[in-house]
Design a protein around this motif. Structure first.
Motif, mmCIF file in Angstrom:
data_model
loop_
_atom_site.group_PDB
_atom_site.id
_atom_site.type_symbol
_atom_site.label_atom_id
_atom_site.label_comp_id
_atom_site.label_asym_id
_atom_site.label_seq_id
_atom_site.Cartn_x
_atom_site.Cartn_y
_atom_site.Cartn_z
ATOM 1 N N TRP A 40 32.925 36.358 49.139
ATOM 2 C CA TRP A 40 33.631 36.466 47.865
ATOM 3 C C TRP A 40 33.451 35.203 47.021
ATOM 4 N N ASP A 41 33.687 34.037 47.615
ATOM 5 C CA ASP A 41 33.582 32.778 46.872
ATOM 6 C C ASP A 41 32.175 32.575 46.320
ATOM 7 N N GLN A 42 31.164 32.924 47.129
ATOM 8 C CA GLN A 42 29.785 32.752 46.678
ATOM 9 C C GLN A 42 29.448 33.737 45.565
ATOM 10 N N ALA A 43 29.900 34.973 45.691
ATOM 11 C CA ALA A 43 29.631 35.984 44.667
ATOM 12 C C ALA A 43 30.299 35.612 43.340
ATOM 13 N N VAL A 44 31.521 35.080 43.421
ATOM 14 C CA VAL A 44 32.221 34.637 42.208
ATOM 15 C C VAL A 44 31.481 33.463 41.584
ATOM 16 N N ALA A 45 31.085 32.486 42.402
ATOM 17 C CA ALA A 45 30.381 31.301 41.896
ATOM 18 C C ALA A 45 29.043 31.663 41.261
ATOM 19 N N ASP A 46 28.380 32.677 41.808
ATOM 20 C CA ASP A 46 27.069 33.092 41.291
ATOM 21 C C ASP A 46 27.177 34.063 40.116
ATOM 22 N N GLY A 47 28.403 34.397 39.729
ATOM 23 C CA GLY A 47 28.594 35.317 38.614
ATOM 24 C C GLY A 47 28.288 36.760 38.937
ATOM 25 N N GLU A 48 28.288 37.090 40.227
ATOM 26 C CA GLU A 48 27.965 38.468 40.624
ATOM 27 C C GLU A 48 29.187 39.384 40.557
ATOM 28 N N VAL A 49 30.382 38.796 40.486
ATOM 29 C CA VAL A 49 31.612 39.575 40.384
ATOM 30 C C VAL A 49 32.059 39.629 38.935
ATOM 31 N N ASP A 50 32.363 40.811 38.444
ATOM 32 C CA ASP A 50 32.919 40.960 37.096
ATOM 33 C C ASP A 50 34.420 40.751 37.206
ATOM 34 N N ASP A 51 34.879 39.528 36.873
ATOM 35 C CA ASP A 51 36.295 39.208 37.060
ATOM 36 C C ASP A 51 37.209 39.869 36.032
ATOM 37 N N SER A 52 36.625 40.656 35.124
ATOM 38 C CA SER A 52 37.467 41.468 34.242
ATOM 39 C C SER A 52 37.795 42.806 34.900
ATOM 40 N N LYS A 75 41.772 43.385 44.057
ATOM 41 C CA LYS A 75 42.257 44.617 43.424
ATOM 42 C C LYS A 75 41.507 44.850 42.127
ATOM 43 N N HIS A 76 41.532 46.097 41.666
ATOM 44 C CA HIS A 76 40.997 46.396 40.345
ATOM 45 C C HIS A 76 41.953 45.814 39.312
ATOM 46 N N ALA A 77 41.412 45.292 38.238
ATOM 47 C CA ALA A 77 42.223 44.587 37.235
ATOM 48 C C ALA A 77 43.313 45.465 36.621
ATOM 49 N N ASP A 78 43.136 46.770 36.634
ATOM 50 C CA ASP A 78 44.140 47.678 36.065
ATOM 51 C C ASP A 78 45.380 47.818 36.945
ATOM 52 N N VAL A 79 45.273 47.362 38.203
ATOM 53 C CA VAL A 79 46.413 47.454 39.116
ATOM 54 C C VAL A 79 47.306 46.237 38.872
ATOM 55 N N GLU A 80 48.359 46.434 38.078
ATOM 56 C CA GLU A 80 49.153 45.295 37.609
ATOM 57 C C GLU A 80 50.290 44.885 38.538
ATOM 58 N N ASP A 81 50.841 45.809 39.312
ATOM 59 C CA ASP A 81 52.031 45.499 40.094
ATOM 60 C C ASP A 81 51.724 45.164 41.555
ATOM 61 N N VAL A 82 50.539 44.633 41.824
ATOM 62 C CA VAL A 82 50.173 44.168 43.159
ATOM 63 C C VAL A 82 49.930 42.666 43.098
ATOM 64 N N ASP A 113 29.537 43.303 50.029
ATOM 65 C CA ASP A 113 29.077 43.521 48.652
ATOM 66 C C ASP A 113 29.447 44.915 48.165
ATOM 67 N N ARG A 114 29.383 45.909 49.055
ATOM 68 C CA ARG A 114 29.769 47.266 48.659
ATOM 69 C C ARG A 114 31.271 47.331 48.380
ATOM 70 N N THR A 115 32.051 46.558 49.143
ATOM 71 C CA THR A 115 33.503 46.579 48.960
ATOM 72 C C THR A 115 33.894 46.138 47.559
ATOM 73 N N TYR A 116 33.418 44.972 47.129
ATOM 74 C CA TYR A 116 33.857 44.512 45.807
ATOM 75 C C TYR A 116 33.265 45.360 44.683
ATOM 76 N N LYS A 117 32.110 45.962 44.925
ATOM 77 C CA LYS A 117 31.543 46.860 43.914
ATOM 78 C C LYS A 117 32.381 48.140 43.782
ATOM 79 N N LEU A 118 32.900 48.628 44.898
ATOM 80 C CA LEU A 118 33.763 49.814 44.871
ATOM 81 C C LEU A 118 35.069 49.528 44.139
ATOM 82 N N VAL A 119 35.587 48.306 44.319
ATOM 83 C CA VAL A 119 36.807 47.933 43.601
ATOM 84 C C VAL A 119 36.509 47.735 42.115
ATOM 85 N N GLU A 120 35.411 47.104 41.801
ATOM 86 C CA GLU A 120 35.002 46.935 40.395
ATOM 87 C C GLU A 120 34.902 48.279 39.680
ATOM 88 N N SER A 121 34.313 49.231 40.344
ATOM 89 C CA SER A 121 34.083 50.540 39.730
ATOM 90 C C SER A 121 35.351 51.366 39.598
#
Length: 306
Positions: free
Chosen positions: A215-227, A136-143, A194-202
């Motif tokens: 997902w696990d590899q993208a997180v480990a490689d720092g490709e996901v902005d976890d903020s 989810k996008h980080a702004d979505v708090e109640d999920v 990759d397009r999926t998590y980028k769409l959620v990030e945006s």
């Protein structure tokens, strides 16, 4: 005298006709020989494919490297054939244009259903216990749970993806959610993980689903902005990716399938770039029956179109 001249003319015309007939017969003989010239085994190329789950450049590089490795190990002339989408790859396999492919569970089941000789021969250990990851996008708090996603915008991956669509849709349905009616709008299909998590990030979509490996590899490689994009739910386990081989013994000779299978099962990390791309330390044996549950779900959701 006139009679002699007439005879000479007639003999000349007969000679021309006979020469023409000989020429035609010779031409027909040549055409027949060319038409019947047999093709040889050396004219055949063992073509491999892979579902376009990854960045195209990375995919082409890794599977091109694997084609070279497989060629060296088997003596076959191996070529990687890129395809634009899942459907094109399934069609190519059904037509016999692809001899072996790295499929997801759904696409593998589709070709097994359409090609009786198709056989799943190898998978990674993690493919026996695969999962999809809801983010989810980080702004979505109640999920926090799967049942919380009602009334939010949502994106799947490719429509033909097992981990990016088929199984997530199944688990959503099991949780009482109709993806086509209970979300804020009709679900989107991004085409790849990759397009999926980028769409959620945006923030283009509030919720999305990707496969655990990507997902696990993208997180480990720092490709996901976890903020901006965070995980909140993982599905139960299911069988997924595998190497499925076509009727290659008929095309390349008896024993070809076993020869290729032996190479796959002997591979270790570092043997080819494909091992790194697929996060694989090894491949283990598998069989068509392992994907019966995928077939059942695909049939239930009317996604087995073959």
């Amino acid at each position: 005298i006139r009679m002699k001249k007439l005879m000479k003319v007639m003999m000349g015309m007969l000679a021309v006709v006979m020469l023409g007939a000989c020429a035609d017969k010779g031409s027909e003989s040549t055409d027949t020989t060319e038409a019947e010239a047999p093709t040889t085994e050396t004219d055949k190329t063992f073509k491999i494919g892979a579902i376009p789950d990854f960045n195209a450049t990375e995919l082409n590089d890794a599977f091109g490297d694997f084609a070279e490795y497989l060629s060296a190990e088997t003596g076959l002339d191996v070529e990687f054939v890129p395809t634009p989408d899942y459907a094109a790859l399934v069609t190519g396999f059904e037509r016999g244009e692809i001899d072996m492919c790295w499929f997801g569970g759904l696409t593998g089941v589709q070709v097994m259903n359409a090609v009786p000789e198709a056989e799943a021969i190898a998978q990674r250990p993690q493919d026996a216990e695969f999962q999809s990851v809801f983010i989810k996008h980080a702004d979505v708090e109640d999920v926090a749970e799967l049942t919380d996603i009602v009334d939010y915008t949502f994106t799947f991956g490719s429509e033909s993806s097992t981990s990016g669509h088929l199984m997530p849709r199944f688990f959503m349905t099991e949780a009482g959610i109709n993806p086509d009616e209970d979300l804020a709008d009709k679900p989107n299909y991004s085409g790849s993980h990759d397009r999926t998590y980028k769409l959620v990030e945006s923030g283009a979509f509030q919720i999305g689903v990707v496969n655990m490996q990507y997902w696990d590899q993208a997180v480990a490689d720092g490709e996901v902005d976890d903020s901006l994009a965070v995980e909140f739910y993982r599905t139960p386990e299911y069988f997924d990716y595998n190497w499925t081989i076509n009727n290659v013994d008929a095309k390349f000779g008896e024993g070809t399938k076993e020869k290729v299978k032996d190479v796959l099962l002997a591979m270790k990390k570092g043997d080819s770039k494909v091992m790194e791309l697929l996060s694989a330390d090894e491949f283990i044996e598998t069989e068509n029956a392992n994907y019966d549950s995928i077939k059942e779900v695909a049939t239930e959701l009317n996604m087995l179109n073959n």
